[in-house]
Design a protein around this motif. Structure first.
Motif, PDB file in Angstrom:
ATOM      1  N   TYR A 163       0.859  -1.182   0.000  1.00  0.00           N
ATOM      2  CA  TYR A 163       0.000   0.000   0.000  1.00  0.00           C
ATOM      3  C   TYR A 163       0.897   1.235   0.000  1.00  0.00           C
ATOM      4  CZ  TYR A 163      -3.260  -3.645   1.160  1.00  0.00           C
ATOM      5  OH  TYR A 163      -3.992  -4.809   1.121  1.00  0.00           O
ATOM      6  N   LEU A 164       1.020   1.875  -1.172  1.00  0.00           N
ATOM      7  CA  LEU A 164       1.963   2.978  -1.326  1.00  0.00           C
ATOM      8  C   LEU A 164       1.411   4.288  -0.791  1.00  0.00           C
ATOM      9  CD1 LEU A 164       4.687   3.964  -2.500  1.00  0.00           C
ATOM     10  CD2 LEU A 164       3.449   4.459  -4.629  1.00  0.00           C
ATOM     11  N   HIS A 165       0.196   4.640  -1.238  1.00  0.00           N
ATOM     12  CA  HIS A 165      -0.376   5.929  -0.850  1.00  0.00           C
ATOM     13  C   HIS A 165      -1.880   5.757  -0.679  1.00  0.00           C
ATOM     14  CE1 HIS A 165      -0.588  10.204  -0.302  1.00  0.00           C
ATOM     15  NE2 HIS A 165      -1.407  10.359  -1.325  1.00  0.00           N
ATOM     16  N   MET A 166      -2.358   5.929   0.551  1.00  0.00           N
ATOM     17  CA  MET A 166      -3.755   5.663   0.879  1.00  0.00           C
ATOM     18  C   MET A 166      -4.388   6.935   1.444  1.00  0.00           C
ATOM     19  SD  MET A 166      -3.478   2.539  -0.050  1.00  0.00           S
ATOM     20  CE  MET A 166      -5.107   1.903   0.342  1.00  0.00           C
ATOM     21  N   GLU A 167      -5.406   7.433   0.737  1.00  0.00           N
ATOM     22  CA  GLU A 167      -6.053   8.677   1.151  1.00  0.00           C
ATOM     23  C   GLU A 167      -7.460   8.482   1.685  1.00  0.00           C
ATOM     24  OE1 GLU A 167      -5.932  11.391  -2.112  1.00  0.00           O
ATOM     25  OE2 GLU A 167      -3.788  11.813  -1.892  1.00  0.00           O
ATOM     26  N   SER A 168      -8.062   7.322   1.448  1.00  0.00           N
ATOM     27  CA  SER A 168      -9.440   7.139   1.905  1.00  0.00           C
ATOM     28  C   SER A 168      -9.660   5.700   2.336  1.00  0.00           C
ATOM     29  CB  SER A 168     -10.436   7.510   0.798  1.00  0.00           C
ATOM     30  OG  SER A 168     -10.225   6.720  -0.358  1.00  0.00           O
ATOM     31  N   TYR A 169     -10.507   5.538   3.346  1.00  0.00           N
ATOM     32  CA  TYR A 169     -10.849   4.213   3.856  1.00  0.00           C
ATOM     33  C   TYR A 169     -12.273   4.277   4.390  1.00  0.00           C
ATOM     34  CZ  TYR A 169     -10.888  -0.066   6.609  1.00  0.00           C
ATOM     35  OH  TYR A 169     -11.213  -1.291   7.120  1.00  0.00           O
ATOM     36  N   SER A 170     -13.052   3.236   4.098  1.00  0.00           N
ATOM     37  CA  SER A 170     -14.388   3.164   4.690  1.00  0.00           C
ATOM     38  C   SER A 170     -14.518   1.849   5.448  1.00  0.00           C
ATOM     39  CB  SER A 170     -15.470   3.323   3.617  1.00  0.00           C
ATOM     40  OG  SER A 170     -15.312   2.358   2.587  1.00  0.00           O
ATOM     41  N   ASP A 171     -14.852   0.761   4.753  1.00  0.00           N
ATOM     42  CA  ASP A 171     -15.018  -0.514   5.452  1.00  0.00           C
ATOM     43  C   ASP A 171     -14.395  -1.658   4.656  1.00  0.00           C
ATOM     44  OD1 ASP A 171     -16.734  -0.615   3.329  1.00  0.00           O
ATOM     45  OD2 ASP A 171     -18.473  -1.310   4.472  1.00  0.00           O
ATOM     46  N   GLU A 172     -13.287  -1.396   3.980  1.00  0.00           N
ATOM     47  CA  GLU A 172     -12.685  -2.363   3.068  1.00  0.00           C
ATOM     48  C   GLU A 172     -12.310  -3.675   3.759  1.00  0.00           C
ATOM     49  OE1 GLU A 172     -13.231   1.132   1.449  1.00  0.00           O
ATOM     50  OE2 GLU A 172     -11.780   0.968   3.065  1.00  0.00           O
ATOM     51  N   THR A 173     -12.259  -4.744   2.943  1.00  0.00           N
ATOM     52  CA  THR A 173     -11.828  -6.059   3.402  1.00  0.00           C
ATOM     53  C   THR A 173     -10.466  -6.374   2.806  1.00  0.00           C
ATOM     54  OG1 THR A 173     -14.117  -6.846   3.507  1.00  0.00           O
ATOM     55  CG2 THR A 173     -12.381  -8.522   3.462  1.00  0.00           C
ATOM     56  N   ILE A 174      -9.549  -6.864   3.644  1.00  0.00           N
ATOM     57  CA  ILE A 174      -8.235  -7.330   3.203  1.00  0.00           C
ATOM     58  C   ILE A 174      -8.033  -8.724   3.784  1.00  0.00           C
ATOM     59  CG2 ILE A 174      -5.738  -6.973   3.314  1.00  0.00           C
ATOM     60  CD1 ILE A 174      -6.293  -3.973   3.557  1.00  0.00           C
ATOM     61  N   GLY A 175      -7.690  -9.693   2.917  1.00  0.00           N
ATOM     62  CA  GLY A 175      -7.460 -11.048   3.395  1.00  0.00           C
ATOM     63  C   GLY A 175      -7.470 -12.040   2.249  1.00  0.00           C
ATOM     64  N   ILE A 176      -7.371 -13.320   2.588  1.00  0.00           N
ATOM     65  CA  ILE A 176      -7.396 -14.393   1.594  1.00  0.00           C
ATOM     66  C   ILE A 176      -8.364 -15.471   2.062  1.00  0.00           C
ATOM     67  CG2 ILE A 176      -5.019 -13.963   0.849  1.00  0.00           C
ATOM     68  CD1 ILE A 176      -4.181 -16.453   2.462  1.00  0.00           C
ATOM     69  N   GLN A 177      -8.911 -16.219   1.093  1.00  0.00           N
ATOM     70  CA  GLN A 177      -9.734 -17.357   1.469  1.00  0.00           C
ATOM     71  C   GLN A 177      -9.779 -18.371   0.335  1.00  0.00           C
ATOM     72  OE1 GLN A 177     -13.893 -16.166   2.175  1.00  0.00           O
ATOM     73  NE2 GLN A 177     -14.419 -16.987   0.178  1.00  0.00           N
ATOM     74  N   ASP A 178     -10.029 -19.620   0.721  1.00  0.00           N
ATOM     75  CA  ASP A 178     -10.229 -20.724  -0.208  1.00  0.00           C
ATOM     76  C   ASP A 178     -11.723 -20.904  -0.455  1.00  0.00           C
ATOM     77  OD1 ASP A 178      -9.191 -23.322  -1.524  1.00  0.00           O
ATOM     78  OD2 ASP A 178     -10.710 -24.055  -0.122  1.00  0.00           O
TER      79      ASP A 178
END
Length: 312
Positions: A163-178
């Protein structure tokens, strides 16, 4: 033995393993041990990706993800990489999920993104030994600010989310799944969702690294540094070798290995340490799962405590 020292402070986090064995490591503030940004906006291919859209790309290698192999990937406009030929919508969910009937996925920044305006863009580039997919200055619909982030896929299955440059965030999901994550096998590993945990919300120059159970330390892109002390450090090592701090003065020590919950899982009495020896071959560690462990070396004169990340 391949050995790396990782910075361990309040900005460092780790998690897992999930039911399959994946771990994640994460850091912020552009730690050079982790943050290897690849700018491909000048050299890569800009994808014809509209709002609420997805496209397919070929990978130059077979990418192992959980118990499957893929030589292709689908790139979604909403910050998802997945492996089924269908659109994944704007409504992100916490993991595990089977929303939109998509199973295997990498959520690098799952939200209602719009990459089709004149400033934003999504790019990819194959380098032979890895593939980079970059979301460049992409806004979240309805929010001001733009975000630049990328995922790096490797033929070993090692995954970097940067994540180089982050200006906004609300309710994002970050992760992995099968695809089978909802069957009760816990084959998923979420990093953040709906702003929780709050310390994991990605900021500028932050990284989340997913390491599958079959990947050894030398197969990641972590940077090697010599050992100088263990104060405030996490030592990364490959079983059955464990690191020895240079400050251990005793010739023989009793070794204790603890899980993160404090339970003793291994005790080896009377281990001999040669002068200048930097690692020990410890019976029993090869059968332990990858993960974070505490080590206690107790000698006649003193004792040393430190943490390790054990990989195979």
């Amino acid at each position: 033995m391949f050995l790396t020292i990782l910075q361990l402070c309040y900005l460092f986090s780790f998690g897992g393993p999930d039911g399959y064995g994946y771990l994640f490591l994460a850091t912020k503030d552009g730690d050079p041990l982790y943050f290897h940004w690849e700018d491909i906006t000048e050299t890569g291919t800009r994808l014809d990706l509209g709002d609420d859209d997805y496209v397919a790309i070929d990978l130059p290698f077979s990418f192992p993800f959980y118990d499957a192999l893929y030589n292709y990937a689908f790139i979604g406009s909403n910050g998802l990489i997945y492996f089924a030929d269908q659109y994944v919508g704007i409504e992100n969910e916490c993991l595990p999920t089977h929303i939109y009937d998509v199973g295997d996925l990498i959520a690098l920044y799952w939200s209602d993104l719009n990459p089709e305006d004149s400033v934003a863009g999504v790019y990819y580039q194959n380098f032979g030994s890895y593939t980079v997919i970059e979301y460049h200055m992409v806004p979240i619909v309805g929010l001001s600010g733009r975000n630049t982030f990328e995922v790096i896929l490797t033929p070993t299955g090692y995954i970097e989310l940067l994540y180089l440059h982050m200006e906004s965030y609300s309710d994002e999901t970050i992760g992995i799944q099968d695809a089978t994550a909802l069957s009760g096998n816990h084959w998923y590993l979420e990093y953040v969702c709906e702003g929780e945990p709050s310390l994991r919300v990605p900021s500028d120059s932050s990284a989340v690294l997913y390491i599958p159970p079959w990947v050894s330390a030398k197969e990641t892109r972590l940077t090697s540094k010599p050992i100088h002390n263990t104060s405030g450090k996490l030592l990364l090592c490959r079983a059955p070798s464990l690191p020895v701090p240079a400050s251990v003065p005793d010739d023989f020590v009793d070794l204790f290995l603890f899980r993160a919950d404090g339970r003793t899982i291994l005790k080896v009495p009377g281990i001999g340490i040669g002068r200048g020896e930097s690692n020990l071959t410890v019976p029993g560690t090869a059968s332990l799962p990858s993960g974070i462990y505490r080590v206690l070396l107790r000698g006649r004169k003193t004792e040393r405590r430190y943490s390790i990340l054990l990989l195979h």
